[in-house]
Design an enzyme around this catalytic site. Structure first.
Site, PDB file in Angstrom:
ATOM      1  N   HIS A   1       0.829  -1.209   0.000  1.00 14.40           N
ATOM      2  CA  HIS A   1       0.000   0.000   0.000  1.00 14.40           C
ATOM      3  C   HIS A   1       0.862   1.257   0.000  1.00 14.40           C
ATOM      4  O   HIS A   1       0.462   2.289   0.550  1.00 14.40           O
ATOM      5  CB  HIS A   1      -1.009  -0.013   1.165  1.00 14.40           C
ATOM      6  CG  HIS A   1      -2.114  -0.996   0.934  1.00 14.40           C
ATOM      7  ND1 HIS A   1      -3.193  -0.718   0.130  1.00 14.40           N
ATOM      8  CD2 HIS A   1      -2.279  -2.272   1.358  1.00 14.40           C
ATOM      9  CE1 HIS A   1      -3.996  -1.775   0.081  1.00 14.40           C
ATOM     10  NE2 HIS A   1      -3.458  -2.748   0.820  1.00 14.40           N
TER      11      HIS A   1
ATOM     12  N   ASP B   1       2.589   1.910  -3.149  1.00 20.17           N
ATOM     13  CA  ASP B   1       2.805   2.300  -4.568  1.00 20.17           C
ATOM     14  C   ASP B   1       1.984   3.520  -4.958  1.00 20.17           C
ATOM     15  O   ASP B   1       2.507   4.454  -5.564  1.00 20.17           O
ATOM     16  CB  ASP B   1       2.607   1.113  -5.535  1.00 20.17           C
ATOM     17  CG  ASP B   1       1.219   0.514  -5.594  1.00 20.17           C
ATOM     18  OD1 ASP B   1       0.391   0.793  -4.699  1.00 20.17           O
ATOM     19  OD2 ASP B   1       0.955  -0.261  -6.545  1.00 20.17           O
TER      20      ASP B   1
ATOM     21  N   ASP C   1       1.965  -3.909  -9.601  1.00 15.92           N
ATOM     22  CA  ASP C   1       1.728  -5.245 -10.151  1.00 15.92           C
ATOM     23  C   ASP C   1       2.162  -5.336 -11.616  1.00 15.92           C
ATOM     24  O   ASP C   1       2.890  -6.254 -12.010  1.00 15.92           O
ATOM     25  CB  ASP C   1       0.243  -5.618 -10.042  1.00 15.92           C
ATOM     26  CG  ASP C   1      -0.242  -5.551  -8.604  1.00 15.92           C
ATOM     27  OD1 ASP C   1       0.603  -5.484  -7.700  1.00 15.92           O
ATOM     28  OD2 ASP C   1      -1.470  -5.565  -8.398  1.00 15.92           O
TER      29      ASP C   1
ATOM     30  N   SER D   1      -1.652 -11.115  -8.455  1.00 18.93           N
ATOM     31  CA  SER D   1      -1.682 -10.349  -9.713  1.00 18.93           C
ATOM     32  C   SER D   1      -2.032 -11.148 -10.950  1.00 18.93           C
ATOM     33  O   SER D   1      -1.413 -10.993 -12.006  1.00 18.93           O
ATOM     34  CB  SER D   1      -0.339  -9.641  -9.949  1.00 18.93           C
ATOM     35  OG  SER D   1      -0.164  -8.671  -8.981  1.00 18.93           O
ATOM     36  N   SER D   2      -3.059 -11.992 -10.822  1.00 16.45           N
ATOM     37  CA  SER D   2      -3.522 -12.683 -12.024  1.00 16.45           C
ATOM     38  C   SER D   2      -4.020 -11.656 -13.049  1.00 16.45           C
ATOM     39  O   SER D   2      -3.848 -11.846 -14.257  1.00 16.45           O
ATOM     40  CB  SER D   2      -4.626 -13.686 -11.682  1.00 16.45           C
ATOM     41  OG  SER D   2      -5.656 -13.058 -10.969  1.00 16.45           O
TER      42      SER D   2
END
Ligand code: GLA
Length: 386
Positions: A36, A38, A173, A127-128
């Site tokens: 938290h 970025d 991500d 991060s799919s």
């Protein structure tokens, strides 16, 4: 992953074995520390996984796009005719959002057949989504000779997620899955986007990811709420100095926060961001000195701060973390990703890894009624052609 089987599935779906599709892969990611931060212009330290999304793609005549995945049953066939709008078939919004970004840049896209397959669990904080976006972006860039560099593809993928999917994520991500490097983590400054690949040498230790298997229902709304609270903190700090984001404050300026932020909730959020940035800086330093023990302690402190100050953990993540810490050989363990469910990441002595998984599984099941899943990933490369 048996890619031969993926080719077979492609031919079963789209026929014509005379024209071979091209295979691309984009990893998922795990964030080791720096959560938290970025979207607050701070530091993160993620790495790409050897799990991710495979894409087989082939050009066809005309302007039809056929999209299919082995992960869900809903295939889509659509025609290129201006920009796309968001659909109810959720997974398709990730590729369509990226295609839109190419169209907005004036890249001429023609008919295509796509077959996706992802082996990173969906909605688990690995991060799919960024993985599907980036595999689409690298493939289109290659097929239509768009000449865009990785950073541009990363930004386009983030925009697809922000504007098309509607999730207001930061850049971590997409950056991690774009710039991943085998056996390295990425030390990224999310304000300047300057980054460094730092070798991860875990001699005698394993990286273990544990999935809570809790459905992350409210994640998006809570995520946006946290972003709003951080923006509020920045607004209040203007009375101190004209900061653009919370990361412009250093760890030793934490008394400033108390002076200018009277709302206790907003204050706690700001405290987390500032202390987490300090932990990332130290974590990278100690890792370079092979001090895994301190690295693990910083992971633990990160989780505690995400629980107490940022309040994004919840019963399942906390059970995995605090039960995990009781077990032998556990150097550090914390939630990873947005939180509220999803996964934890732990560093565990290799000799204790098997015991860690069986004992944690038992205590977690007892306390939550859920069965966790464990992955022992390798750190892989970023998105590209295979
Ligand atoms: C999600 C978002 C990222 C980041 C993390 C929290 O994964 O997509 O941009 O904000 O949460 O660190």
């Amino acid at each position: 992953m048996d890619t031969q089987n993926l080719f077979e599935k492609f031919y079963q779906k789209y026929w014509n074995r005379n024209d071979k599709p091209v295979l691309f892969f984009s990893p998922g990611r795990v964030n080791l520390i720096g959560e938290h931060t970025d979207y607050n212009g701070g530091f993160v330290f993620p790495c790409a996984l050897n799990y991710g999304t495979y894409l087989l793609i082939r050009k066809i005549k005309g302007n039809t796009l056929k999209l299919s995945t082995l992960n869900f049953t809903d295939d889509v066939e659509t025609t290129l005719n201006g920009l796309f709008v968001n659909t109810v078939k959720k997974w398709i919004n990730y590729p369509l959002g990226v295609i839109n970004e190419f169209l907005k840049k004036g890249v001429e896209i023609s008919g295509l057949e796509f077959l996706y397959y992802g082996d990173v669990p969906n909605g688990a904080g690995l991060s799919s989504s960024a993985s599907i976006e980036m595999v689409t972006a690298v493939a289109l860039n290659d097929f239509f000779k768009a000449g865009l560099d990785t950073l541009e593809l990363v930004k386009m993928s983030q925009r697809a997620e922000n504007l098309f999917v509607g999730m207001n994520c930061g850049i971590m991500d997409q950056f991690a899955v774009g710039f991943g490097k085998k056996n390295h983590a990425i030390f990224l400054n999310c304000d300047t986007l300057a980054f460094e690949n730092v070798p991860i040498k875990l001699d005698g230790y394993s990286l273990i990811i544990t999935n809570t298997n809790k459905r992350r229902g409210l994640t998006d709304s809570k995520y946006n709420e946290r972003r709003g609270e951080c923006e509020k903190a920045v607004e209040l700090l203007q009375a101190y100095k004209p900061v653009r984001n919370l990361s412009e404050l250093k760890t030793d300026e934490s008394d400033i926060l108390e002076k200018y932020i009277k709302d206790p909730v907003v204050l706690r959020r700001a405290k987390h961001v500032i202390s987490e940035n300090g932990r990332v800086l130290e974590a990278v330093k100690v890792l370079k000195n092979n001090n895994i023990i301190r690295f693990g302690e910083l992971m633990n402190l990160s989780h505690d701060s995400l629980k107490d100050d940022y309040e994004v953990t919840g019963k399942e993540l906390d059970t995995l973390v605090y039960e995990g810490r009781k077990l032998p050989g556990v150097i550090g363990t914390r939630m990873t990703g947005a939180g509220f469910g999803g996964c934890t990441v732990s560093i565990v002595r290799k000799a204790d890894a098997a015991k860690f998984m069986t004992e944690l599984s038992a205590s977690y099941q007892k306390q939550t009624g859920l069965t966790p899943e464990f992955y022992q990933p390798e750190i892989g490369n970023g998105a590209g052609k295979l």
